[in-house]
Motif scaffolding. Structure first.
Motif, PDB file in Angstrom:
ATOM      1  N   UNK A 235      31.278 -31.435  -9.223  1.00  0.00           N
ATOM      2  CA  UNK A 235      30.659 -31.680 -10.553  1.00  0.00           C
ATOM      3  C   UNK A 235      29.118 -31.531 -10.659  1.00  0.00           C
ATOM      4  N   UNK A 236      28.324 -31.886  -9.595  1.00  0.00           N
ATOM      5  CA  UNK A 236      27.136 -31.964  -9.566  1.00  0.00           C
ATOM      6  C   UNK A 236      26.486 -30.381  -9.471  1.00  0.00           C
ATOM      7  N   UNK A 237      27.311 -29.591  -8.593  1.00  0.00           N
ATOM      8  CA  UNK A 237      26.885 -28.243  -8.422  1.00  0.00           C
ATOM      9  C   UNK A 237      27.184 -27.515  -9.577  1.00  0.00           C
ATOM     10  N   UNK A 256      38.212 -34.556 -14.425  1.00  0.00           N
ATOM     11  CA  UNK A 256      38.477 -33.393 -13.730  1.00  0.00           C
ATOM     12  C   UNK A 256      39.848 -33.366 -13.135  1.00  0.00           C
ATOM     13  N   UNK A 257      40.143 -34.477 -12.441  1.00  0.00           N
ATOM     14  CA  UNK A 257      41.336 -34.579 -11.555  1.00  0.00           C
ATOM     15  C   UNK A 257      42.425 -34.626 -12.442  1.00  0.00           C
ATOM     16  N   UNK A 258      42.488 -35.298 -13.839  1.00  0.00           N
ATOM     17  CA  UNK A 258      43.337 -35.611 -14.712  1.00  0.00           C
ATOM     18  C   UNK A 258      43.773 -33.811 -15.087  1.00  0.00           C
ATOM     19  N   UNK A 259      42.776 -33.031 -15.432  1.00  0.00           N
ATOM     20  CA  UNK A 259      42.765 -31.865 -15.924  1.00  0.00           C
ATOM     21  C   UNK A 259      43.535 -30.924 -14.803  1.00  0.00           C
ATOM     22  N   UNK A 260      43.035 -31.276 -13.713  1.00  0.00           N
ATOM     23  CA  UNK A 260      43.761 -30.505 -12.503  1.00  0.00           C
ATOM     24  C   UNK A 260      45.311 -30.596 -12.585  1.00  0.00           C
ATOM     25  N   UNK A 273      40.091 -27.985  -7.323  1.00  0.00           N
ATOM     26  CA  UNK A 273      39.514 -28.798  -8.103  1.00  0.00           C
ATOM     27  C   UNK A 273      38.092 -28.098  -8.757  1.00  0.00           C
ATOM     28  N   UNK A 274      37.794 -27.176  -8.021  1.00  0.00           N
ATOM     29  CA  UNK A 274      36.498 -26.476  -8.277  1.00  0.00           C
ATOM     30  C   UNK A 274      37.099 -25.520  -9.747  1.00  0.00           C
ATOM     31  N   UNK A 275      37.992 -24.865  -9.329  1.00  0.00           N
ATOM     32  CA  UNK A 275      38.615 -23.958 -10.468  1.00  0.00           C
ATOM     33  C   UNK A 275      39.101 -24.688 -11.732  1.00  0.00           C
ATOM     34  N   UNK A 276      39.749 -25.864 -11.452  1.00  0.00           N
ATOM     35  CA  UNK A 276      40.166 -26.619 -12.672  1.00  0.00           C
ATOM     36  C   UNK A 276      38.826 -27.162 -13.427  1.00  0.00           C
ATOM     37  N   UNK A 277      37.737 -27.627 -12.814  1.00  0.00           N
ATOM     38  CA  UNK A 277      36.539 -27.943 -13.518  1.00  0.00           C
ATOM     39  C   UNK A 277      36.125 -26.943 -14.343  1.00  0.00           C
TER      40      UNK A 277
END
Length: 576
Positions: A235-237, A256-260, A273-277
């Protein structure tokens, strides 16, 4: 008795003006639905659960940080304007004592401090008058109270409600005691039970995995280190916090985890997680940092590092062992592509133990869905991946092919496109969109022709641009981890800084202990020079930078990219 009647009379007039101002502010606040109330200390102390008290002595305190009162919050507005007419004489007497030349002055006020906010225990009138006079600070004896949840001097009644819900959550979980100093607060307070559930589920699976009873404290620490922190770092990066200002970092963690989870259920494929975000942020119209920028960062860190080459090379190797470059690969499958060369090239590039290849077959919106043909495609795709031991799935969707590829690329690390020029092939529908994909893609794109070649020898086209540094990083990854041979190629068009940039590139590879060849050509057409060099060094892949604003490739993409693709049989990997 008042000695200075002139000053006292003026103070009475000042009080009346202050009362009138308070009445007018309250009137407009009621119309606008705003609150002008001082915050009551007792409510704050009870809600946030004061746990310790310390006298910190005499200090100068900024008046703007005084936001409440101990016992007299109903007598003044949030700006300490008086609300009770009966206070007129006391208020005027205090102001006379504060301003009259004949007065000995007034003692310091006494304040309670909670977080960055202050509350008046003794001296409400003095604070009121000081604010009315435009003073910035006031002398005060300060007693500090520590609470389970800190507050700022800008806290609002609405934010206090959020704080109270956070205290309830901490009472249930004791996270502030197990992980002191970590803020898990939510603005969407209805999700606190979900956050508790995350910890409970993590504890449950820890017990199953380790075949023992896991204490609550151990589960919390393990969840924080292995689940929460990695997501927060993403999230920060990515810059999500700047785009979603109404959400705390823990709100974003849950989102983010919910959308993932929703994406994985909808598509039936694993999604990082990175791609979902990034995917969900783009769908919300938010702009986040692309994941591919790590190459330029690694380049700068390596070139200008004072660490010995052995340490840097070990760092790259260790990093890549844990962070596979192309873990999730997207392969576009065309209608009339019998060879599926794009899939075969993706298989050669996927060197990850837990890598995943997802195919994408896009149907024109007006075409009829041929279920039998598509089923055969799915079976063929799954069987081929099963043969090589790679997980994957073929997705069949309707829509504009350029848009669909760009959309699904956000869920991948690399996009592989097979370009077959005879009519009816993928390029027939995609050629006009190639420039769009390359200009807007946030992932590297591998363009494949007729030959399926392993990445044994890469020709790195380098000109010092940010995108060409990304290309060099990709080549360095394959060289350091898989022994790929590298050829560093430069076309000198008279750029003043080129010599320095080439020096940096050579330093980068040498610090990583990577052997390479270097070829430079001058004043030749880009396509001709590139193809001749690739043939001369017997390269099996061309790697180059994409659109970057000042790159030579910005000028060749379009008409010349088609020429390059038509005249070479080599795969071309383009960084983004």
């Amino acid at each position: 008795m008042v000695d200075d009647l002139t000053t006292y009379q003026q103070a009475l007039n000042d009080f009346r003006r202050a009362r009138s101002k308070a009445a007018m502010q309250r009137f407009w606040a009621s119309i606008q639905g705003k609150s002008l109330n001082l915050l009551p200390y007792d409510k704050i102390s009870t809600t946030l659960q004061a746990v310790s008290r310390t006298d910190i002595g005499l200090q100068n305190v900024k008046l703007k940080d005084i936001i409440g009162s101990v016992g007299r919050a109903d007598d003044f507005t949030s700006d300490f304007l008086p609300l009770r007419d009966g206070d007129i004489h006391r208020w005027a007497q205090v102001k006379t004592a504060m301003t009259s030349p004949a007065s000995a002055g007034v003692p310091p006020v006494h304040l309670y401090k909670v977080g960055d906010a202050y509350f008046v225990l003794d001296g409400n009138h003095r604070v009121s008058i000081a604010k009315q006079m435009g003073m910035e600070e006031i002398e005060a004896y300060v007693t500090e109270f520590k609470t389970r949840v800190p507050i700022s001097s800008s806290i609002t009644p609405e934010e206090l409600i959020l704080k109270s819900k956070y205290v309830e959550f901490l009472n249930n979980t004791r996270l502030d005691q197990i992980l002191p100093g970590v803020d898990f607060s939510l603005n969407y307070v209805e999700n606190y039970p979900l956050l508790e559930e995350h910890i409970a589920v993590h504890r449950y699976y820890m017990g199953i995995e380790q075949q023992r009873e896991i204490s609550y404290e151990e589960a919390v620490r393990d969840w924080y280190e292995k689940v929460y922190l990695p997501v927060v770092k993403t999230i920060e990066s990515s810059g999500l916090r700047n785009e979603f200002k109404d959400m705390t970092v823990t709100d974003l963690y849950l989102w983010v985890l919910d959308q993932q989870t929703l994406l994985q259920e909808a598509l039936g494929i694993p999604i990082s997680t990175e791609h979902a975000a990034e995917y969900m942020a783009m769908h919300e119209g938010k702009l986040v940092k692309p994941l591919s920028s790590r190459g330029e960062q690694h380049f700068e860190e390596t070139v200008f590092s004072i660490e010995p080459a052995e340490a840097i090379n070990a760092y790259l190797y260790t990093r890549m062992q844990d962070d596979c470059l192309f873990r999730d690969i997207l392969v576009a499958i065309g209608d009339h592509d019998e060879t599926w060369n794009a899939l075969e090239e993706a298989i050669l590039l996927n060197r990850c133990a837990n890598g995943h290849i997802r195919g994408l077959h896009v149907i024109n919106p007006d075409d009829r869905i041929d279920e039998e043909t598509h089923h055969k495609m799915e079976v063929r795709f799954e069987q081929r991946l099963k043969e090589v031991g790679i997980e994957g799935k073929l997705l069949i969707v309707k829509g504009d092919i350029t848009s669909r590829i760009s959309e699904h690329s956000l869920l991948s690390d690399l996009v592989v496109l097979r370009l077959n020029f005879p009519p009816g092939g993928l390029v027939d529908r995609l050629t006009s969109g190639i420039t769009s994909i390359l200009r807007n893609a946030r992932r590297p794109v591998l363009l494949v022709k007729d030959k399926v070649l392993p990445p044994e020898k890469m020709l790195i086209v380098y000109n010092g641009s940010a995108k060409s540094k990304e290309a060099l990083f990709m080549g360095a990854y394959y060289a350091a981890r898989w022994g790929t041979q590298l050829v560093l190629f430069t076309l000198d068009e008279g750029t003043e800084t080129l010599e320095t940039e080439i020096s940096y590139a050579k330093t980068y590879l040498r610090k990583l202990n990577i052997d390479f060849e270097y070829v430079i050509k001058r004043d030749e057409p880009f396509v001709k020079a590139t193809l001749e060099t690739a043939a001369h060094v017997k390269a099996t892949m061309i790697v180059m930078g994409g659109y970057s604003g000042d790159s030579i490739f910005d000028r060749i993409f379009g008409s010349e990219i088609e020429t390059l693709l038509k005249e070479t049989s080599l795969p071309i990997l383009i960084s983004q």
